[in-house]
Scaffold this active site. Structure first.
Site, short mmCIF file in Angstrom:
data_model
loop_
_atom_site.label_atom_id
_atom_site.label_comp_id
_atom_site.label_asym_id
_atom_site.label_seq_id
_atom_site.Cartn_x
_atom_site.Cartn_y
_atom_site.Cartn_z
N LYS A 79 0.84 -1.20 0.00
CA LYS A 79 0.00 0.00 0.00
C LYS A 79 0.88 1.25 0.00
CE LYS A 79 -3.91 2.13 2.48
NZ LYS A 79 -4.82 2.03 3.64
N SER A 154 -9.74 2.62 2.81
CA SER A 154 -8.86 3.32 1.91
C SER A 154 -7.93 2.41 1.14
CB SER A 154 -8.01 4.31 2.73
OG SER A 154 -7.13 3.62 3.62
N SER A 178 -9.84 0.02 7.04
CA SER A 178 -9.31 0.15 5.68
C SER A 178 -8.61 -1.09 5.15
CB SER A 178 -8.35 1.35 5.61
OG SER A 178 -9.06 2.55 5.77
#
Length: 508
Positions: A79, A154, A178
């Site tokens: 990420k 997210s 997330s």
């Protein structure tokens, strides 16, 4: 033999260890997959140009007889909230576009030390603020099950990459759900470890008391293997726990036998079960079926109440913006990142900072900074931020009482299946409610896991089951999660992800 991209990380690691497959072959297969489908999925913001070199070096060391780790040679996606010294780290924001950190986040350094192969950086909502990846400054990611829908947020990029078979493993971060919410809507597995169980050093901070890095995968065992790599004390992180953690992969292997469910006390959280409405019918149906299956498998299912959870979302959206306002003050145009000069007048530090933050931050980030700054202001601190922290304490107490009655707690991991891109982006309050079931775990610092729960009958999209355990009891999550995974897979009769349209005709 199945295509390399369809193997689990554990299966791929076994073939690498036996010499049946090389890391170069496995890495190339995933890079080819990325090239074929990521134009439509947009899971990645940056693809590594050194992945094949890394894989070749691992193959050479294996050929020389060097002892390597259990996941050596397996590709992994990262990420973009995590600092990587050889790839840009933007946190999904224009204000950090092109920024190349001088160091690796601790979890990234541990990936490299364990000889995994970083494939690239995955898309995310800007500074991890969002539930759909639509707040990325570089455009939204798409759900591999239906390209018109969100993969969650997210960390939608990491979940989409795993679900689309672009990577067998990924790292995410979970501030209010997330990792777990994207896992739920993409049919993958996502884990938020106990707060402090995995280092946050080098993770671009959103809300420091809530953020936690964790694994994304397609099976519970794969998540456990990755968790074992990244966990453990880090002296560079002042919140890092000094616990000696058991192997999460071993716990998952124990759970895979299915015996962990007999006599297990499973608590259904009344406030998170959809009893009061607001949950999609298909999600509620799959959850009720799972509860019934647990009872049939020998678990003792009890209902538990957590009355303070009613205020969790409100408390979270005071604590998070307050901490974000403080953390993002460093994005000041002076030390690193974007710098924008004002159109006219003197270029003082204050005016350059204002112009830079105006151009570099998106609307959602600005909204939360304003809210957080207000909540921390002298006249309102006690009324808002202070009160939210009191609610946080009540939520922790509710969890403690619930775990007196149950070994694990369960709920849907998300109240709906994946919603359509654009449908909620202009309604922040509705977007915030997508984390209604996941937020309490972050406020309490306990571990949580989302595993696939089957497809919602009305739209054929994945649903997710959330498991929660007491702080420090991450291994219990893996043991129980693997047992439920086995139970549900037997119910489906096949691998859930084999139904993903992206494997068929959604992307040519």
């Amino acid at each position: 033999m199945p295509e390399l991209i369809h193997l689990s990380a554990a299966e791929l690691a076994a073939k690498l260890a036996s010499g049946e497959v090389t890391s170069v072959e496995a890495t190339q297969a995933h890079l080819d997959r990325i090239a074929a489908v990521d134009g439509d999925v947009h899971a990645f913001l940056h693809v590594s140009d050194t992945a094949l070199d890394t894989a070749a070096a691992i193959d050479a060391r294996r050929a020389a007889g060097e002892e390597l780790g259990p996941l050596a040679g397996v590709p992994v996606a990262i990420k973009d909230v995590l600092a990587t010294k050889d790839m840009p780290s933007t946190s999904g924001s224009k204000i950090l576009e092109g920024w190349l950190p001088p160091y690796d986040a601790t979890v990234v350094a541990r990936l490299r030390a364990a000889d995994l192969v970083p494939l690239g950086k995955t898309n995310m909502d800007e500074f991890a603020m969002g539930s759909s990846t639509e707040h990325s400054a570089f455009g939204p990611s798409h759900n591999p099950w239906d390209l018109t829908r969100t993969p969650g947020g997210s960390g939608g990029g990491s979940a989409a990459a795993v679900s689309a078979f672009e990577a067998p493993l990924a790292l995410g971060s979970d501030t209010g759900g997330s990792i777990r919410q994207p896992a739920a809507v993409t049919g993958s597995v996502g884990v938020k470890p106990t707060y402090g169980g995995v280092s946050r050093y080098g993770a671009i901070a959103l809300a420091s008391s809530l953020d936690q890095v964790g694994p994304v995968s397609r099976t519970v065992l794969d998540a456990g293997l990755l968790h074992d790599v990244i966990s453990g004390h880090d002296p560079l992180d002042s919140t890092s726990l000094t616990d000696e953690w058991p192997s999460m992969a071993d716990a998952a292997r124990r759970g895979g036998t299915g015996e962990a469910l007999t006599g297990l006390r499973v608590g259904v959280v009344r406030e998170l079960s959809g009893e009061n409405g607001g949950f999609q019918a298909g999600v509620k149906q799959r959850f009720d079926e799972t509860v019934a299956a647990l009872t049939a498998a020998g678990a003792e299912v009890v209902e538990v109440e957590a009355p303070s959870f009613e205020y969790a979302v409100a408390a979270y959206y005071l604590i998070l913006p307050a901490e974000a306002s403080s953390n993002l003050a460093r994005m000041d145009s002076v030390r690193f990142g974007l710098r924008v000069r004002p159109d006219s007048g003197p270029a003082t530090v204050e005016r350059v900072m204002s112009a830079t933050r105006d151009a570099g931050f998106g609307a959602e980030v600005k909204r939360r900074i304003i809210l957080g700054t207000y909540a921390l202001s002298a006249g309102y601190y006690d009324a808002y931020y202070g009160s939210a922290q009191k609610v946080r304490t009540l939520i922790q107490q509710d969890f403690a009482q619930a775990f007196d009655k149950a070994d694990v707690l369960i709920s849907p991991a998300a109240p709906t299946t994946a919603f359509e891109l654009g449908s909620l982006v202009d309604d922040p309050l509705a977007m915030y409610l997508n984390d209604v079931t996941t937020i309490p775990a972050n406020l309490a610092g306990i571990p949580g896991m989302s595993i696939p729960m089957g497809l919602a009958p009305e739209d054929g999209l994945p649903t997710g089951l959330q498991l929660l355990a007491p702080a420090h009891a991450d291994a219990r999550l893996y043991e129980v999660g693997a047992a439920i995974e086995t139970m549900l897979t037997d119910a489906w009769g096949h691998d859930l992800l084999s139904q993903a349209p992206l494997l068929k005709e959604a992307v040519k």
